[in-house]
Design an enzyme around this catalytic site. Structure first.
Site, short mmCIF file in Angstrom:
data_model
loop_
_atom_site.label_atom_id
_atom_site.label_comp_id
_atom_site.label_asym_id
_atom_site.label_seq_id
_atom_site.Cartn_x
_atom_site.Cartn_y
_atom_site.Cartn_z
N GLY A 10 58.60 46.75 48.83
CA GLY A 10 58.11 46.05 47.65
C GLY A 10 58.35 44.56 47.73
O GLY A 10 58.96 44.05 48.68
N ALA A 60 61.55 51.58 42.50
CA ALA A 60 61.25 52.15 41.19
C ALA A 60 59.85 52.73 41.18
O ALA A 60 59.00 52.38 42.01
CB ALA A 60 61.37 51.09 40.10
N THR A 62 56.68 52.27 39.44
CA THR A 62 56.19 51.12 38.68
C THR A 62 54.74 51.24 38.22
O THR A 62 54.17 50.28 37.72
CB THR A 62 56.33 49.84 39.51
OG1 THR A 62 55.61 49.99 40.74
CG2 THR A 62 57.79 49.53 39.80
N ASP A 102 61.82 43.77 31.19
CA ASP A 102 61.65 43.38 29.79
C ASP A 102 61.08 44.54 28.98
O ASP A 102 61.16 44.54 27.74
CB ASP A 102 60.71 42.18 29.69
CG ASP A 102 59.33 42.47 30.25
OD1 ASP A 102 58.36 42.51 29.47
OD2 ASP A 102 59.19 42.67 31.47
N TYR A 125 57.35 54.12 31.10
CA TYR A 125 58.02 53.31 32.11
C TYR A 125 59.24 52.61 31.52
O TYR A 125 60.34 52.65 32.09
CB TYR A 125 57.04 52.30 32.70
CG TYR A 125 57.69 51.26 33.58
CD1 TYR A 125 58.17 51.58 34.84
CD2 TYR A 125 57.83 49.94 33.14
CE1 TYR A 125 58.78 50.63 35.64
CE2 TYR A 125 58.43 48.98 33.94
CZ TYR A 125 58.91 49.33 35.19
OH TYR A 125 59.52 48.38 35.97
N LYS A 129 63.26 53.12 32.54
CA LYS A 129 64.12 52.04 33.03
C LYS A 129 65.34 51.87 32.13
O LYS A 129 66.44 51.55 32.61
CB LYS A 129 63.33 50.75 33.13
CG LYS A 129 62.22 50.77 34.18
CD LYS A 129 62.76 50.95 35.60
CE LYS A 129 63.42 49.68 36.12
NZ LYS A 129 63.86 49.83 37.52
N TRP A 150 57.06 40.14 35.08
CA TRP A 150 55.91 39.44 35.65
C TRP A 150 56.17 39.00 37.10
O TRP A 150 56.04 37.83 37.45
CB TRP A 150 55.55 38.24 34.79
CG TRP A 150 55.16 38.54 33.37
CD1 TRP A 150 55.45 39.68 32.66
CD2 TRP A 150 54.42 37.71 32.49
NE1 TRP A 150 54.95 39.59 31.38
CE2 TRP A 150 54.30 38.38 31.25
CE3 TRP A 150 53.86 36.45 32.61
CZ2 TRP A 150 53.64 37.85 30.15
CZ3 TRP A 150 53.20 35.90 31.51
CH2 TRP A 150 53.08 36.60 30.31
#
Length: 291
Positions: A10, A60, A62, A102, A125, A129, A150
């Site tokens: 990643g 993760a 994602t 976030d 998601y 997390k 982001w």
């Protein structure tokens, strides 16, 4: 120090490995192939051989929209997998960095979220997390929980690359302007994480590039710095409905970083400029190899 970085394929995992190697720190990056988060015994065997003193957990699930229809798979990786990895860190006496998001917050209001602000994820998601965060903090004392947003880096797909690609064939693009947050350049974040793991300043942190913008603002800045004459037309999120609810407010306070004595990341506009240079360098290298 011997560092294990999950999610090496990643954007963040890739840059963490590069940064640690540049510092002369022993590091091993792993992907889900050799280090599957859904197989605790496979993870234990790997850690028993490598014996890391620190794990930076970047891997993760994602796929935010797909997670709404595949909650079990998302939870297996982000919640249960993270909990098992935390237990292994305790077993092998390794400190741990857990990369969070976030999305653990409800995404309302306009004020930046402090690290201890009430949680309230609005999609699967985000819930997964948050469960990962709770597992890590309950299992380990020697841990860093780092929330980001982001993300963009050289090793993968991201919003900036998408804008550059679309800008090649479009004179005007409509981009959402009612979601506000901070971009995170993985090269900058990797520097902070490398600094962080060499301390005992454990806790919860928010780490993004400085400053806030909307997606439309980010797109316009990308085109400005890239010298592309593309007009960005701001539109509300309702113009692009998605399976998972996205937060409108992704602003996060960096007070915890400052109070712990860590350096803040550069402003997001500066990060965009350096990323565009990195992309151009990569393109030139690829062209040279093709000749």
């Amino acid at each position: 120090m011997r560092v294990l970085v999950t999610g090496v394929t990643g954007q963040l995992g890739h840059d963490c490995v590069l940064e640690l190697k540049d510092r002369g720190i022993e590091v091993q990056g792993v992907s889900s192939r050799e280090f599957p988060l859904t197989d605790v015994e496979a993870m234990r065997r790997y850690m028993a051989i490598y014996k890391p003193t620190c794990v930076i957990h970047c891997a993760a699930y994602t796929a935010v929209d797909r997670a709404e229809d595949d909650e079990a798979a998302c939870m297996a990786v982000n919640a249960a997998g993270t909990a098992n990895l935390a237990k292994l860190c305790r077993e092998f006496r390794a400190k741990m960095v857990y990369i969070s998001t976030d999305y653990v917050f409800p995404g309302d209001g306009t004020e930046p979220y402090e690290t201890d602000a009430p949680k309230g994820p609005t999609n699967v998601y985000g819930k997964s997390k948050l469960m990962g965060e709770e597992a890590v903090s309950s299992i380990l004392r020697r841990c860093f929980i780092v929330r980001i947003s982001w993300v963009f880096g050289i090793n993968g797909k991201n919003f900036i690359r998408t804008m550059l690609r679309l800008g090649q064939s479009h004179a005007k693009l409509t981009v959402v302007d009612d979601q506000v947050g901070s971009p995170t350049y993985t090269r900058d974040l990797a520097v902070l994480l490398a600094d962080m793991i060499q301390t005992e300043r454990y806790g919860v942190y928010h780490a993004t590039n400085e400053g806030f913008c909307s997606w439309a603002d980010l797109a316009a800045e990308v085109f400005r710095q890239a010298g592309m004459p593309v007009v960005v037309e701001p539109v509300p999120s309702s113009a692009y409905p998605t399976r998972a609810v996205r937060p409108h407010n992704s602003r996060m306070s960096k007070r915890s970083l400052t109070e712990a004595g860590f350096s803040l990341l550069p402003r997001w506009q500066d990060a965009v400029g350096r990323y565009l240079i990195e992309l151009e360098s990569l393109r030139e290298q690829q062209e040279a190899r093709a000749e």
